[in-house]
Design an enzyme around this catalytic site. Sequence first.
Site, PDB file in Angstrom:
ATOM      1  N   LYS A  10      71.001  52.019  -7.062  1.00 37.15           N
ATOM      2  CA  LYS A  10      69.974  51.600  -6.101  1.00 37.15           C
ATOM      3  C   LYS A  10      70.081  52.356  -4.766  1.00 37.15           C
ATOM      4  O   LYS A  10      71.099  53.009  -4.490  1.00 37.15           O
ATOM      5  CB  LYS A  10      70.073  50.086  -5.895  1.00 37.15           C
ATOM      6  CG  LYS A  10      69.801  49.272  -7.178  1.00 37.15           C
ATOM      7  CD  LYS A  10      69.718  47.783  -6.886  1.00 37.15           C
ATOM      8  CE  LYS A  10      69.440  46.978  -8.157  1.00 37.15           C
ATOM      9  NZ  LYS A  10      69.221  45.542  -7.860  1.00 37.15           N
ATOM     10  N   TYR A  50      60.018  45.352 -12.426  1.00 39.47           N
ATOM     11  CA  TYR A  50      60.495  43.983 -12.191  1.00 39.47           C
ATOM     12  C   TYR A  50      59.395  42.945 -12.425  1.00 39.47           C
ATOM     13  O   TYR A  50      59.444  41.851 -11.846  1.00 39.47           O
ATOM     14  CB  TYR A  50      61.029  43.859 -10.768  1.00 39.47           C
ATOM     15  CG  TYR A  50      62.393  44.500 -10.560  1.00 39.47           C
ATOM     16  CD1 TYR A  50      63.513  44.040 -11.260  1.00 39.47           C
ATOM     17  CD2 TYR A  50      62.573  45.538  -9.649  1.00 39.47           C
ATOM     18  CE1 TYR A  50      64.770  44.609 -11.061  1.00 39.47           C
ATOM     19  CE2 TYR A  50      63.824  46.100  -9.440  1.00 39.47           C
ATOM     20  CZ  TYR A  50      64.917  45.630 -10.147  1.00 39.47           C
ATOM     21  OH  TYR A  50      66.168  46.180  -9.946  1.00 39.47           O
ATOM     22  N   ASN A 113      72.431  45.481  -3.955  1.00 37.98           N
ATOM     23  CA  ASN A 113      73.617  45.221  -4.777  1.00 37.98           C
ATOM     24  C   ASN A 113      74.018  46.413  -5.647  1.00 37.98           C
ATOM     25  O   ASN A 113      74.593  46.254  -6.716  1.00 37.98           O
ATOM     26  CB  ASN A 113      73.449  43.931  -5.592  1.00 37.98           C
ATOM     27  CG  ASN A 113      72.350  44.016  -6.633  1.00 37.98           C
ATOM     28  OD1 ASN A 113      71.567  44.964  -6.638  1.00 37.98           O
ATOM     29  ND2 ASN A 113      72.287  43.048  -7.523  1.00 37.98           N
ATOM     30  N   HIS A 116      71.618  48.300 -10.994  1.00 36.47           N
ATOM     31  CA  HIS A 116      70.945  47.428 -11.952  1.00 36.47           C
ATOM     32  C   HIS A 116      71.421  47.829 -13.339  1.00 36.47           C
ATOM     33  O   HIS A 116      71.656  48.999 -13.603  1.00 36.47           O
ATOM     34  CB  HIS A 116      69.420  47.609 -11.894  1.00 36.47           C
ATOM     35  CG  HIS A 116      68.714  47.003 -13.081  1.00 36.47           C
ATOM     36  ND1 HIS A 116      68.402  45.669 -13.142  1.00 36.47           N
ATOM     37  CD2 HIS A 116      68.345  47.533 -14.279  1.00 36.47           C
ATOM     38  CE1 HIS A 116      67.837  45.413 -14.312  1.00 36.47           C
ATOM     39  NE2 HIS A 116      67.788  46.530 -15.025  1.00 36.47           N
ATOM     40  N   GLU A 127      63.305  48.799 -20.886  1.00 32.01           N
ATOM     41  CA  GLU A 127      63.583  49.451 -19.602  1.00 32.01           C
ATOM     42  C   GLU A 127      63.810  50.957 -19.762  1.00 32.01           C
ATOM     43  O   GLU A 127      63.373  51.743 -18.919  1.00 32.01           O
ATOM     44  CB  GLU A 127      64.791  48.787 -18.940  1.00 32.01           C
ATOM     45  CG  GLU A 127      64.503  47.353 -18.517  1.00 32.01           C
ATOM     46  CD  GLU A 127      65.699  46.661 -17.878  1.00 32.01           C
ATOM     47  OE1 GLU A 127      65.551  45.490 -17.490  1.00 32.01           O
ATOM     48  OE2 GLU A 127      66.781  47.294 -17.754  1.00 32.01           O
TER      49      GLU A 127
HETATM   50  P1  CMP Z   1      68.677  43.371 -10.634  1.00 35.26           P
HETATM   51  O1  CMP Z   1      69.686  43.356 -11.731  1.00 35.26           O
HETATM   52  O2  CMP Z   1      68.181  44.722 -10.248  1.00 35.26           O
HETATM   53  O3  CMP Z   1      67.432  42.467 -11.056  1.00 35.26           O
HETATM   54  C1  CMP Z   1      66.637  41.784 -10.110  1.00 35.26           C
HETATM   55  C2  CMP Z   1      67.174  41.908  -8.727  1.00 35.26           C
HETATM   56  O4  CMP Z   1      66.627  40.982  -7.794  1.00 35.26           O
HETATM   57  C3  CMP Z   1      68.639  41.623  -8.727  1.00 35.26           C
HETATM   58  O5  CMP Z   1      69.319  42.700  -9.340  1.00 35.26           O
HETATM   59  C4  CMP Z   1      68.913  41.400  -7.235  1.00 35.26           C
HETATM   60  O6  CMP Z   1      69.197  42.602  -6.552  1.00 35.26           O
HETATM   61  C5  CMP Z   1      67.560  40.873  -6.716  1.00 35.26           C
HETATM   62  N1  CMP Z   1      67.620  39.484  -6.258  1.00 35.26           N
HETATM   63  C6  CMP Z   1      67.373  39.059  -5.016  1.00 35.26           C
HETATM   64  N2  CMP Z   1      67.497  37.732  -4.924  1.00 35.26           N
HETATM   65  C7  CMP Z   1      67.831  37.286  -6.155  1.00 35.26           C
HETATM   66  C8  CMP Z   1      68.122  36.006  -6.713  1.00 35.26           C
HETATM   67  N3  CMP Z   1      68.068  34.887  -5.986  1.00 35.26           N
HETATM   68  N4  CMP Z   1      68.437  35.926  -8.032  1.00 35.26           N
HETATM   69  C9  CMP Z   1      68.470  37.040  -8.792  1.00 35.26           C
HETATM   70  N5  CMP Z   1      68.214  38.288  -8.320  1.00 35.26           N
HETATM   71  C10 CMP Z   1      67.909  38.411  -7.012  1.00 35.26           C
END
Ligand code: CMP
Length: 140
Positions: A10, A50, A113, A116, A127
């Site tokens: 990311k 998403y 974070n 992914h 995906e």
């Molecule tokens: P990712 O695995 O990329 O999939 C969805 C993303 O939404 C997740 O990682 C997080 O970075 C983001 N996100 C933000 N808030 C939340 C939440 N409350 N629960 C899950 N994903 C979240």
Amino acid sequence: AVERTLSIIKPDAVDKNVIGEINARFEKAGLQIVAMKMVQLDDEKAGGFYAEHKERPFFKDLVGFMTSGPVVVQVLEGEGAVLKNRDLMGATNPQEAEAGTIRADFAETIDANAVHGSDSTESAAREVAYFFGDDEICAR
Ligand code: CMP
């Protein structure tokens, strides 16, 4: 079984200049990078990726973050690749991620974070196809 999983490094991790360190973790765990490209996502491409989160309160911030800078999208291949990558990444929220995981080491917040990874082989198939044509994946 040998599986493929979609990984995204990311914008926060790209900005921190840790693409190589993250890739080294994949390779050391026995995952092979069989496709990889750096791209700047736009709202449509990130929002489509998403789509399952469209009604969630964090959707707008998520798309905003994922379009804030370039990302590295890649296909990882190996034995049990989906779960192996999830173990390497750690919990979605870096504050809850186990020590030594990518998110514990390189991320601070649930939005930024670092990585992914597909959550199942079904998601992985969808995906991978969202970002790569068959001719962009290098079987090894
Ligand atoms: P990712 O695995 O990329 O999939 C969805 C993303 O939404 C997740 O990682 C997080 O970075 C983001 N996100 C933000 N808030 C939340 C939440 N409350 N629960 C899950 N994903 C979240």
